[in-house]
Design a protein around this motif. Structure first.
Motif, PDB file in Angstrom:
ATOM      1  N   UNK B 329       0.836  -1.192   0.000  1.00 47.95           N
ATOM      2  CA  UNK B 329       0.000   0.000   0.000  1.00 47.95           C
ATOM      3  C   UNK B 329       0.870   1.241   0.000  1.00 47.95           C
ATOM      4  N   UNK B 330       0.375   2.322  -0.584  1.00 50.67           N
ATOM      5  CA  UNK B 330       1.121   3.572  -0.538  1.00 50.67           C
ATOM      6  C   UNK B 330       1.178   4.062   0.915  1.00 50.67           C
ATOM      7  N   UNK B 331       2.211   4.842   1.215  1.00 49.99           N
ATOM      8  CA  UNK B 331       2.292   5.293   2.605  1.00 49.99           C
ATOM      9  C   UNK B 331       1.307   6.445   2.802  1.00 49.99           C
ATOM     10  N   UNK B 332       0.707   6.491   3.965  1.00 48.51           N
ATOM     11  CA  UNK B 332      -0.390   7.420   4.200  1.00 48.51           C
ATOM     12  C   UNK B 332       0.093   8.663   4.935  1.00 48.51           C
ATOM     13  N   UNK B 333      -0.573   9.775   4.657  1.00 46.73           N
ATOM     14  CA  UNK B 333      -0.279  11.003   5.401  1.00 46.73           C
ATOM     15  C   UNK B 333      -0.849  10.860   6.809  1.00 46.73           C
ATOM     16  N   UNK B 334      -0.457  11.777   7.685  1.00 44.20           N
ATOM     17  CA  UNK B 334      -0.965  11.724   9.057  1.00 44.20           C
ATOM     18  C   UNK B 334      -2.495  11.808   9.050  1.00 44.20           C
ATOM     19  N   UNK B 335      -3.038  12.679   8.195  1.00 44.33           N
ATOM     20  CA  UNK B 335      -4.492  12.852   8.138  1.00 44.33           C
ATOM     21  C   UNK B 335      -5.169  11.549   7.684  1.00 44.33           C
ATOM     22  N   UNK B 336      -4.596  10.948   6.631  1.00 43.61           N
ATOM     23  CA  UNK B 336      -5.188   9.709   6.151  1.00 43.61           C
ATOM     24  C   UNK B 336      -5.094   8.620   7.217  1.00 43.61           C
ATOM     25  N   UNK B 337      -3.924   8.584   7.884  1.00 41.50           N
ATOM     26  CA  UNK B 337      -3.731   7.604   8.942  1.00 41.50           C
ATOM     27  C   UNK B 337      -4.739   7.803  10.052  1.00 41.50           C
ATOM     28  N   UNK B 338      -4.945   9.069  10.420  1.00 40.39           N
ATOM     29  CA  UNK B 338      -5.864   9.353  11.517  1.00 40.39           C
ATOM     30  C   UNK B 338      -7.284   8.980  11.128  1.00 40.39           C
ATOM     31  N   UNK B 339      -7.682   9.264   9.899  1.00 41.37           N
ATOM     32  CA  UNK B 339      -9.064   8.957   9.557  1.00 41.37           C
ATOM     33  C   UNK B 339      -9.244   7.442   9.404  1.00 41.37           C
ATOM     34  N   UNK B 340      -8.191   6.767   8.962  1.00 40.08           N
ATOM     35  CA  UNK B 340      -8.280   5.311   8.911  1.00 40.08           C
ATOM     36  C   UNK B 340      -8.390   4.734  10.326  1.00 40.08           C
ATOM     37  N   UNK B 341      -7.550   5.257  11.217  1.00 39.03           N
ATOM     38  CA  UNK B 341      -7.581   4.762  12.599  1.00 39.03           C
ATOM     39  C   UNK B 341      -8.938   5.031  13.236  1.00 39.03           C
ATOM     40  N   UNK B 342      -9.483   6.202  12.935  1.00 41.62           N
ATOM     41  CA  UNK B 342     -10.780   6.557  13.514  1.00 41.62           C
ATOM     42  C   UNK B 342     -11.864   5.595  13.025  1.00 41.62           C
ATOM     43  N   UNK B 343     -11.837   5.319  11.737  1.00 39.79           N
ATOM     44  CA  UNK B 343     -12.816   4.383  11.162  1.00 39.79           C
ATOM     45  C   UNK B 343     -12.678   3.013  11.818  1.00 39.79           C
ATOM     46  N   UNK B 344     -11.434   2.589  11.951  1.00 41.72           N
ATOM     47  CA  UNK B 344     -11.167   1.274  12.505  1.00 41.72           C
ATOM     48  C   UNK B 344     -11.598   1.194  13.972  1.00 41.72           C
ATOM     49  N   UNK B 345     -11.294   2.263  14.712  1.00 38.76           N
ATOM     50  CA  UNK B 345     -11.669   2.257  16.133  1.00 38.76           C
ATOM     51  C   UNK B 345     -13.175   2.194  16.310  1.00 38.76           C
ATOM     52  N   UNK B 346     -13.874   2.890  15.422  1.00 39.94           N
ATOM     53  CA  UNK B 346     -15.328   2.855  15.492  1.00 39.94           C
ATOM     54  C   UNK B 346     -15.820   1.419  15.284  1.00 39.94           C
ATOM     55  N   UNK B 347     -15.226   0.751  14.323  1.00 46.01           N
ATOM     56  CA  UNK B 347     -15.611  -0.636  14.087  1.00 46.01           C
ATOM     57  C   UNK B 347     -15.275  -1.506  15.301  1.00 46.01           C
ATOM     58  N   UNK B 348     -14.103  -1.265  15.857  1.00 45.33           N
ATOM     59  CA  UNK B 348     -13.699  -2.072  17.021  1.00 45.33           C
ATOM     60  C   UNK B 348     -14.628  -1.842  18.202  1.00 45.33           C
ATOM     61  N   UNK B 349     -15.006  -0.570  18.388  1.00 48.20           N
ATOM     62  CA  UNK B 349     -15.910  -0.271  19.502  1.00 48.20           C
ATOM     63  C   UNK B 349     -17.240  -0.982  19.315  1.00 48.20           C
ATOM     64  N   UNK B 350     -17.719  -1.015  18.076  1.00 47.20           N
ATOM     65  CA  UNK B 350     -19.036  -1.613  17.884  1.00 47.20           C
ATOM     66  C   UNK B 350     -18.975  -3.132  18.055  1.00 47.20           C
ATOM     67  N   UNK B 351     -17.764  -3.699  18.026  1.00 48.52           N
ATOM     68  CA  UNK B 351     -17.641  -5.127  18.344  1.00 48.52           C
ATOM     69  C   UNK B 351     -18.122  -5.419  19.754  1.00 48.52           C
TER      70      UNK B 351
END
Lengths: 360, 482
Positions: B329-351
């Motif tokens: 995968x291409x390397x992500x900017x801090x913003x992209x990383x943060x929004x990916x992490x946020x999306x992922x955390x939301x999914x994890x929380x809903x687990x």
């Protein structure tokens, strides 16, 4: 049990031991307490593989994303019996984040000690003008409670509120400013950043400005939140100087969150962005959002706060704020902007807008 | 390293440039974007308009196709100067892996070979000669398809070479073009224009590839007023704002951001076929890290196969890990990383509340697969190799989940038996989907496809009819008439 924890936190705040060891010990004590009594948090920790056995320092405590306050009930005691609950203004699908406080003693002490030190400039009381609604008008707002505390504990008798639910009370406020200018008694204006912008607009349409007496101070907080024009920091503080005559060095910005029980302050805004810092019972890390690891000192990252006054919910939260570590604290560089879609695939924000617009 | 972007007809003036720096893994690349003054823009417009009517309109469609084909042939040759430049510089600019760019370019470019272009033409016009001359119609009378003099094209995004779609389309209808490159991938369009001119020097004044800051109202208003067609790619907000500046007499063709997804029938999930199916699905996820409008966000997987939807998710995770080795995968900017992490955390929380849910992949890994049971709802993921798998009982079950987003739907990648394919196709068509393709081909639409359900070529032209009456009437005035 709760009382015991509350006492230990109060003691920690008052005692003033700023050593790493003391912070660590208290953080771990709270972690064990919260892990045991705050079951959603326990599940969250287990998911991350962070049980009390694995958590050796405060940095190991898993940071709960602020969204967690919307999705989960994060409380170590029965939320039904909480003395107060503060709610976030931002929502996801209509759900607001909730922060339960079984007692406000800790929140209030944290605020009191810190505010006195960082805003009052050695004074016990000052005449205050509050540019934010009262607690009665805005229950569940941590900011209205915070300002009410400032008003009650540090305001002189003739202090006043200048915002109602209908907005800024322009005429009485202008009268007060005029009075202050004449009387020479220093005035402290405290409120939401956007309320100050409303004040600027009112003054500019009237073509007036004031020179508040020496010793006057300003505290703004919270940014503009689409409730006023967005001003950049430089413009904002130069306007305060231009229109109210308060030197940027005496304009303090408070950075707080509904999810915390402790606030951060700067020591004036003659240089922006200013360095923010908190008292000895809160610590901040700057992390790479993807790895969760701390970034190299001085690089941009997302802020994680460990607030030992958060005895009931969770001590450690993952914010959506970008910052940079500095020797005396950190720079706050704004919220993480939703990364713009690089290609032609739709981004989450745009899609949510569409969802709102559709007839579901 | 330095590189000049864009292409301009010779207007005999010094140009100003804006420099943008891209940080690559090894070295930085400075790209100079041509920035025209109002007067220069006018000169360019004049040149393009004149060349469009003098040169392009006098070329035959088969001559034009020959020129394009010759350029594409060069670009498919890996020893070609521009091809090598593309392989070297595009990874720096876009951050995509070199292999992803190399294979992506080839797959993309080959659909612009001569025989494909002919298919484009026949698809839209039946008889391509209609672009050269009046052609007889079955209803009697004659018609000719006349392309615009000037098409203004506003490109967006970082998917390499994407501007070729509209650039080639407008060439094929004999329209002059003024294109605005996106700052996320400003190079390819300019190279392509230069290559066209190298092959056919007559085209020198027929196109311009420039840059200005998006939303520059005055410039856009001025330019749009003089264009016959304005074609723009981007999010709805920016399209709205562009639209507000296009005069009513100018045709506006907007291509907004879209969402796509996959459907996997249990028929494709027997023990032998499942691995292949999953491989195809993973392939759709890794191509340009889901940045295309045709990239999947969700796979709806039917229950009842030998491989269950949950197992499908697990196999997909495995496959993505394997792809990561070969096509990172291409390397992500801090913003992209943060929004990916946020999306992922939301999914994890809903687990914690949805125990059926599973989030696969390490937080710091290069991909995330979320199995979310029968959650159903179509929602965009954070892209950059984040994908959701959901279970359905029948293929038709997807309908209620996608219907609310009708205007955003585009491609469905499908793995199903023929009878299922045609049955579900009807249902999807009614729900607003415009392209149904094989799983694994989501990112490479075929030549002559209907982009967002529209016509690539015939949307650009206007038809001129000679009605039968005119022809008949004319007969009465012929010198040979009795």
């Amino acid at each position: 049990m709760t009382q015991e924890i509350v006492n230990s936190v109060l003691q920690f705040i008052d005692h003033g031991d700023t050593s790493d060891e003391a912070f660590n010990e208290q953080a771990l004590r709270l972690f064990r307490y919260q892990y045991k009594h705050n079951l959603p948090f326990q599940m969250f920790c287990r998911q991350k593989g962070k049980t009390p056995r694995m958590v050796k320092t405060w940095k190991d405590i898993p940071a709960v994303p602020i969204n967690g306050f919307k999705e989960l009930t994060l409380s170590s005691s029965d939320p039904e019996t909480a003395e107060d609950v503060f709610m976030t203004s931002g929502t996801t699908k209509g759900i607001r984040g909730k922060h339960y406080h079984p007692t406000l003693t800790v929140y209030d002490r944290s605020m009191y000690v810190n505010f006195k030190e960082r805003f009052m400039n050695g004074k016990d009381r000052m005449k205050m003008g509050i540019l934010y609604p009262t607690e009665e008008e805005m229950p569940n707002s941590s900011l209205s409670h915070y300002l009410a505390l400032a008003f009650k504990e540090f305001g002189s008798k003739d202090s006043q509120y200048f915002v109602s639910n209908d907005g800024l009370l322009v005429e009485p406020l202008l009268k007060e400013l005029e009075h202050a200018e004449k009387s020479g008694e220093p005035l402290a204006l405290l409120g939401a950043s956007f309320s100050f912008v409303h004040l600027f607009e009112a003054m500019q349409t009237r073509g007036i400005s004031f020179q508040l007496p020496k010793g006057s101070r300003i505290l703004d907080t919270g940014g503009f939140k689409n409730k006023s024009k967005e001003l950049d920091l430089e413009t904002f503080y130069s306007k305060l100087y231009e229109l109210l005559g308060v030197d940027p060095a005496n304009c303090i910005n408070m950075y707080g969150m509904t999810e915390l029980s402790t606030q951060f302050y700067d020591s004036g805004n003659d240089i922006v962005p200013s360095v923010k810092s908190g008292p000895h019972w809160i610590r901040t890390r700057v992390i790479n959002p993807l790895t969760g690891e701390e970034v190299v000192k001085g690089e941009r990252g997302v802020l994680v706060h460990c607030d030992l006054a958060n005895f009931n919910s969770v001590t450690t939260i993952l914010t959506e704020d970008v910052g940079k570590e500095k020797a005396e604290g950190f720079l706050l560089l704004g919220r993480v902007q939703g990364a713009e879609a690089k290609g032609c695939s739709i981004a989450v924000d745009e899609f949510l807008q569409a969802a709102k617009g559709s007839s579901r | 390293m330095k590189e000049k972007a864009g292409y301009l007809p010779n207007i005999g003036e010094e140009l100003a440039y804006k420099t943008v720096t891209f940080a690559g893994k090894q070295e930085n690349l400075e790209v100079e974007l041509p920035l025209l003054t109002q007067e220069q823009t006018n000169l360019v417009l004049e040149n393009v308009r004149k060349a469009s009517s003098d040169v392009l309109k006098s070329m035959t469609i088969s001559e034009i196709v020959q020129v394009i084909d010759a350029v594409i042939e060069q670009l498919l040759d890996r020893t070609n100067y521009y091809r090598q430049k593309a392989e070297r510089l595009l990874p720096i600019i876009t951050g995509y892996d070199e292999e992803v760019i190399r294979t992506g370019l080839t797959t993309f470019l080959k659909i612009f070979r001569k025989h494909h272009l002919q298919r484009f033409l026949v698809e839209d016009f039946g008889n391509p000669l209609i672009l050269d001359d009046f052609q007889p119609r079955t209803k009697r009378g004659f018609s000719k398809a006349v392309g615009p003099d000037v098409t203004v094209q506003i490109w967006s995004g970082n998917v390499p070479a994407l501007p070729l779609w509209s650039l080639i389309s407008s060439l094929m209808v004999k329209s002059g073009s003024i294109g605005k490159v996106p700052s996320a991938e400003p190079l390819f369009a300019g190279w392509f224009a230069q290559m066209l001119v190298d092959v056919e020097p007559k085209l020198a004044d027929c196109l311009a590839v420039v840059w200005w800051k998006g939303g520059d109202e005055e410039r856009e208003r001025h330019l749009f007023k003089q264009a016959d067609v304005v074609l723009a790619y981007g999010g709805n907000e920016s399209l709205e704002s562009i639209k507000s500046r296009v005069p009513i007499t100018t045709r506006f063709l907007p291509f907004g951001h879209k969402i796509s997804f996959g459907i996997v029938s249990s028929m494709s999930l027997d023990s032998r076929k499942a691995i292949k199916t999953v491989h195809q699905a993973a392939n759709d996820v890794i191509r340009y890290d889901q940045q295309g409008c045709y990239s999947p966000h969700v796979f709806y997987v039917q229950k009842g196969g030998n491989v269950s939807p949950r197992e499908f998710a697990q196999l997909l995770a495995h496959e993505l890990e394997a792809f990561e080795k070969r096509y990172p995968r291409r390397s992500l900017s801090m913003e992209e990383g943060a929004s990916l992490a946020e999306w992922r955390q939301k999914e994890e929380l809903s687990m914690l509340t949805n125990h059926n849910k599973e989030v696969l992949g390490e937080t710091n890994g290069a991909w995330t697969v979320v199995f979310s049971g029968n959650e159903g709802e179509l929602a965009p993921t954070s892209l950059n190799r984040t994908i959701k798998v959901m279970e359905i009982n029948d293929l038709e079950d997807v309908v209620p989940f996608i219907e609310p987003y009708r205007s955003y739907l585009q491609t469905v990648g499908i793995a199903a038996a023929p009878s299922e394919l045609f049955a579900i196709a009807n249902v999807l068509a009614n729900a607003g989907v415009t392209r149904i393709t094989a799983l694994g081909s989501m990112n490479s639409p075929e030549a002559g496809w209907h982009h967002d359900g529209r016509f690539n070529l015939s949307d650009l032209v206007h038809m001129v009819d000679i009605e039968h009456s005119a022809e008949d009437y004319a007969e009465s005035f012929a010198s040979y008439t009795d």
